[in-house]
Design an enzyme around this catalytic site. Sequence first.
Site, PDB file in Angstrom:
ATOM      1  N   LYS A 102       0.726  -0.718  -0.155  1.00  0.00           N
ATOM      2  CA  LYS A 102       0.344  -0.273  -0.215  1.00  0.00           C
ATOM      3  C   LYS A 102       0.818   1.418  -0.310  1.00  0.00           C
ATOM      4  CE  LYS A 102      -2.695  -1.639   3.995  1.00  0.00           C
ATOM      5  NZ  LYS A 102      -1.947  -2.995   3.563  1.00  0.00           N
ATOM      6  N   THR A 103       1.817   1.201   0.871  1.00  0.00           N
ATOM      7  CA  THR A 103       2.744   2.315   0.977  1.00  0.00           C
ATOM      8  C   THR A 103       3.336   2.939  -0.669  1.00  0.00           C
ATOM      9  OG1 THR A 103       3.441   2.068   3.368  1.00  0.00           O
ATOM     10  CG2 THR A 103       4.385   3.387   1.876  1.00  0.00           C
ATOM     11  N   ASP A 147      -1.703   5.942   7.298  1.00  0.00           N
ATOM     12  CA  ASP A 147      -1.455   4.779   7.363  1.00  0.00           C
ATOM     13  C   ASP A 147      -2.272   4.667   8.189  1.00  0.00           C
ATOM     14  OD1 ASP A 147      -0.799   2.520   6.717  1.00  0.00           O
ATOM     15  OD2 ASP A 147       1.451   1.683   7.668  1.00  0.00           O
ATOM     16  N   THR A 196      -6.153  -1.865   7.026  1.00  0.00           N
ATOM     17  CA  THR A 196      -6.286  -3.219   7.147  1.00  0.00           C
ATOM     18  C   THR A 196      -7.619  -3.457   7.024  1.00  0.00           C
ATOM     19  OG1 THR A 196      -6.057  -2.926   9.749  1.00  0.00           O
ATOM     20  CG2 THR A 196      -3.758  -3.795   7.688  1.00  0.00           C
ATOM     21  N   ARG A 255       6.658  -8.011   1.276  1.00  0.00           N
ATOM     22  CA  ARG A 255       7.103  -7.462   2.355  1.00  0.00           C
ATOM     23  C   ARG A 255       8.228  -8.907   3.452  1.00  0.00           C
ATOM     24  NH1 ARG A 255       3.673  -4.455   7.097  1.00  0.00           N
ATOM     25  NH2 ARG A 255       4.475  -2.763   5.322  1.00  0.00           N
TER      26      ARG A 255
END
Length: 370
Positions: A102-103, A147, A196, A255
């Site tokens: 997302k980032t 975030d 999330t 990640r």
Amino acid sequence: MAIVSSGSPAPRGRPSREASPSDLPSPPRLVDPAPGPEEAAAGRLTDGVPASREDGLRPRRLADYIGQGELKQVLAIAVEATRARQEALDHVLLYGPPGLGKTTMALVLAEELGVRCRITSAPALERPRDIVGLLVNLQPHELLFIDEIHRLNRVAEEILYPAMEDFRLDLTVGKGTTARTRSLDLPPFTLVGATTRAGSLSSPLRDRFGLIQRLEFYGLDDLQAIVERAAGLLQIALEPDAALEVARRCRGTPRIANRLLRRVRDVASVRGHGRIGAALVAEALSLHRVDDRGLDASDRRLLTLMLEGYGGGPVGLDTLAAGLGEDSATLEAVVEPYLLQLGFLQRTPRGRMVTPAGRSHLGWPTGAAA
Ligand code: ADE
């Protein structure tokens, strides 16, 4: 000067005036603003980005971003149309399990649009002045990435409503009988929210996003390509079957793939291996208790508790969280999604259940729950 959001909806297009940016706080120091060497060298148009190990591995452009085909298609069209109109991109909400990018996607969007991206997270926006400081320092068309946006407090949310809808800041200046409401024009900007837990967003906030997109777990081919790309960037000699082995064990999450790759590199360098094959990956990751489907110790603890303590379920989330000493929101947002995706866990109206596939993976008989 006390600054509080009035949150009161003013008519659209009302001229804004009076409060000037000099009355307002400068932005909070969010994170170390110094770019890492790779970012500085690349002249990246970001600001306030935490220098993390991921930075050097993040794709910078949509064309380098592997996977999430539908998301890329939607955003590529939005970016192209926005550029043609020379406007700010519509506000974007990205949701899905952690670690899916997302980032990274927010940074890619900024790069594609040729603007800066300011990065923060909702827990850092505790006081009204935190969000106000960020908003008043935005330049036209810049991105503001928040975030964990589901964790915004009410006051911050109410400051965001007119900011998102009309690029306007409504402020209450002063206290008690002397309190006055003032408005300030903001430059057109794009809020990129990430969460999330999309279901935990209030509907007024959710409704103000023009683009709402879910990130999915990555498939094996995409993960293998991501691992091979990262290995190339980190100058790790990795056989294709070794990249596939990392892909199998990373819970569908880039990640985690990159983290596992680094652990494999450690083992390879200690053992003096040059090229890394699948057997070494399996050995290195078993050492870290990551099994051949990517389950780690937390996943196995959850499934084992369900099997040993509750006959495989159904059992409520809160009961499981208490049994594991975890917080139920973390269990739901971080641990469960991959187990659900693998088909090892099922959500039923009466609670969570381990599926036959989950039982079998843990070496339990697959008949009816004991
Ligand atoms: N590294 C992490 N996520 C990635 C992605 N989606 N594409 C390419 N490299 C990545």
